[in-house]
Design a protein around this motif. Sequence first.
Motif, mmCIF file in Angstrom:
data_model
loop_
_atom_site.group_PDB
_atom_site.id
_atom_site.type_symbol
_atom_site.label_atom_id
_atom_site.label_comp_id
_atom_site.label_asym_id
_atom_site.label_seq_id
_atom_site.Cartn_x
_atom_site.Cartn_y
_atom_site.Cartn_z
ATOM 1 N N ASN A 1 0.819 -1.210 0.000
ATOM 2 C CA ASN A 1 0.000 0.000 0.000
ATOM 3 C C ASN A 1 0.855 1.263 0.000
ATOM 4 O OD1 ASN A 1 -1.500 2.203 1.922
ATOM 5 N ND2 ASN A 1 -2.954 1.159 0.571
ATOM 6 N N ALA A 2 1.913 1.242 0.812
ATOM 7 C CA ALA A 2 2.769 2.429 0.956
ATOM 8 C C ALA A 2 3.414 2.815 -0.377
ATOM 9 C CB ALA A 2 3.843 2.172 2.011
ATOM 10 N N LYS A 3 3.667 1.816 -1.229
ATOM 11 C CA LYS A 3 4.293 2.108 -2.522
ATOM 12 C C LYS A 3 3.287 2.242 -3.660
ATOM 13 C CE LYS A 3 6.945 3.245 -5.503
ATOM 14 N NZ LYS A 3 7.722 4.490 -5.402
ATOM 15 N N THR A 4 2.325 1.301 -3.735
ATOM 16 C CA THR A 4 1.542 1.194 -4.970
ATOM 17 C C THR A 4 0.140 1.791 -4.898
ATOM 18 O OG1 THR A 4 0.516 -0.974 -4.525
ATOM 19 C CG2 THR A 4 2.765 -0.972 -5.438
ATOM 20 N N HIS A 5 -0.304 2.227 -3.712
ATOM 21 C CA HIS A 5 -1.647 2.816 -3.614
ATOM 22 C C HIS A 5 -1.783 3.973 -4.600
ATOM 23 C CE1 HIS A 5 -4.701 5.552 -1.703
ATOM 24 N NE2 HIS A 5 -5.377 4.418 -1.719
ATOM 25 N N GLY B 1 4.379 -4.282 -11.793
ATOM 26 C CA GLY B 1 5.345 -3.592 -12.643
ATOM 27 C C GLY B 1 6.255 -2.628 -11.922
ATOM 28 N N VAL B 2 6.459 -2.825 -10.617
ATOM 29 C CA VAL B 2 7.331 -1.942 -9.846
ATOM 30 C C VAL B 2 8.780 -2.404 -9.966
ATOM 31 C CG1 VAL B 2 7.890 -1.064 -7.542
ATOM 32 C CG2 VAL B 2 5.502 -1.401 -8.207
ATOM 33 N N GLU B 3 9.639 -1.515 -10.409
ATOM 34 C CA GLU B 3 11.074 -1.816 -10.514
ATOM 35 C C GLU B 3 11.714 -1.734 -9.133
ATOM 36 O OE1 GLU B 3 14.639 0.842 -12.106
ATOM 37 O OE2 GLU B 3 13.414 0.068 -13.755
ATOM 38 N N MET B 4 12.523 -2.740 -8.784
ATOM 39 C CA MET B 4 13.191 -2.767 -7.485
ATOM 40 C C MET B 4 14.689 -2.521 -7.678
ATOM 41 S SD MET B 4 11.064 -5.996 -5.934
ATOM 42 C CE MET B 4 10.528 -6.603 -7.549
ATOM 43 N N SER C 1 18.617 8.302 -1.928
ATOM 44 C CA SER C 1 18.095 9.655 -1.674
ATOM 45 C C SER C 1 16.959 10.039 -2.614
ATOM 46 C CB SER C 1 19.223 10.688 -1.849
ATOM 47 O OG SER C 1 20.322 10.392 -1.039
ATOM 48 N N GLU C 2 16.584 9.142 -3.522
ATOM 49 C CA GLU C 2 15.710 9.517 -4.636
ATOM 50 C C GLU C 2 14.220 9.528 -4.262
ATOM 51 O OE1 GLU C 2 15.599 11.175 -8.120
ATOM 52 O OE2 GLU C 2 17.476 10.184 -7.595
ATOM 53 N N GLU C 3 13.521 10.565 -4.729
ATOM 54 C CA GLU C 3 12.056 10.581 -4.695
ATOM 55 C C GLU C 3 11.595 10.250 -6.107
ATOM 56 O OE1 GLU C 3 8.285 13.410 -3.356
ATOM 57 O OE2 GLU C 3 10.082 14.369 -4.129
ATOM 58 N N TYR C 4 11.138 9.010 -6.322
ATOM 59 C CA TYR C 4 10.848 8.553 -7.684
ATOM 60 C C TYR C 4 9.528 9.083 -8.228
ATOM 61 C CZ TYR C 4 14.508 5.119 -6.616
ATOM 62 O OH TYR C 4 15.681 4.516 -6.252
ATOM 63 N N LEU C 5 8.482 9.114 -7.391
ATOM 64 C CA LEU C 5 7.129 9.473 -7.837
ATOM 65 C C LEU C 5 6.737 8.605 -9.038
ATOM 66 C CD1 LEU C 5 7.449 13.379 -7.663
ATOM 67 C CD2 LEU C 5 6.508 11.852 -5.924
ATOM 68 N N ALA C 6 7.113 7.333 -8.981
ATOM 69 C CA ALA C 6 6.945 6.413 -10.101
ATOM 70 C C ALA C 6 6.978 4.980 -9.558
ATOM 71 C CB ALA C 6 8.072 6.630 -11.114
ATOM 72 N N PRO C 7 6.636 3.982 -10.374
ATOM 73 C CA PRO C 7 6.683 2.586 -9.917
ATOM 74 C C PRO C 7 8.115 2.055 -9.808
ATOM 75 C CG PRO C 7 5.880 2.678 -12.170
ATOM 76 C CD PRO C 7 5.994 4.096 -11.707
ATOM 77 N N ILE C 8 8.869 2.667 -8.928
ATOM 78 C CA ILE C 8 10.258 2.291 -8.644
ATOM 79 C C ILE C 8 10.441 2.396 -7.132
ATOM 80 C CG2 ILE C 8 12.715 2.793 -9.042
ATOM 81 C CD1 ILE C 8 11.812 4.429 -11.525
#
Length: 426
Positions: free
Chosen positions: A252-256, A289-292, A319-326
């Motif tokens: 949820n924390a990542k893909t919601h 489809g989330v890249e790890m 340090s990255e803020e992806y704002l994407a499925p990563i």
Amino acid sequence: MNALNVAEYTHTLGLQAKTASALMAKAPAAIKNKALLALARLLREQTEALQVDNARDLERARAAGLAEPMVDRLKLTPKVLETCAQGCEQLAAMADVIGEIIGMKQQPSGIRVGQMRVPIGVFGMIYESRPNVTIEAASLSIKSGNACILRGGSEAIDSNRALAKLVQQALAEAGLPQDAVQLVQTTDREAVGQLIAMPQFVDVIIPRGGKGLIERISRDAKVPVIKHLDGNCHTYVDDPCDIAMAVKVADNAKTHKYSPCNASEGLLVARGVAAAFLPQIGAVYAAKGVEMRGCPESLAILQSVAGAKLVAATEQDWSEEYLAPIISVKVVAGVDEAIAHINHYSSHHTDAILTRDHMHAQQFLREVDSASVMVNASTRFADGFEFGLGAEIGISTDKFHARGPVGIEGLTSLKYVVLGEGEVRA
């Protein structure tokens, strides 16, 4: 508008806001609540019309090649508008803190000293993308007895104009000054430069958007700024933990939703549970489809996950803020290393621990230096509406005045009040 006209225009907005702020500061709670309930009603009544205006912004954004996560932020769906309406109603139902006196104490001299909560006065809000911020800012401004000047992004100008019109209609219905909430009608960037340099009218500036915008405003503003630069949030899976719960929460924390600043961008996993946890969350992320982007130890465990998109993490990834499925993934020794990693790499926005160990939870709450720190909950809850604030003006990672989701109290100040019965100082 030419530069001179923009300067005159923003000066007029400032003067009107300052005048309106005096009337808002003394408005009774019942009148402010009447405006909020009227706004909630109008949002529901005008949902279809608002989506027509919103569609023009979406069409223009796609034609300009705006990335899909950014287009997503522009959408005024019925669900988004209903959340805005509920936020107005939640605010209307809350106690009015304006005029509240706290900490009243008798002093040896006989006087009594306390503090009264009062509106800040006028705040300027500069934001990008999300047009629902227009309603959040306006509703909080009304409830807190302030006036505000709103400057949304050019990409949402039609939506923002339509929403601001409803706000002014609601203010008028309640008998409050329409100038208490003003939208900057020009997309000329010079208006921002003028707005952040009017301390005679504007008491605080709140930027909400990308790092470039916030850095520019923090650098150039001549009035105080409430800000946050990044949303590099972390979820730490502790040893011991409930694996099934950890998978559910980390998912949820990542893909919601990928685009908000409270989505988790980093996943830290205690070595003791990594072999059990990582293949399960890896399968969930792979299916979505989330890249790890992982450390060597996490990648070795994740290799067995069918269809997983795996990339070796670089130093920058932490340090990255992806704002994407990563998402970045790192195996750590335990809670001490997790806290050290978060305090070094995070943006001090929101960080969570998933654990069964009460002492680890307490240590995490005490030692993680972030605006919101969570135990066994998704970072996606770092939100004014979810925190029961009615709405939020933004998330502050500053340490002074306001920190975390900024609601009504974040838009107020305290002044000392002294009550006496003729005392004089000896």
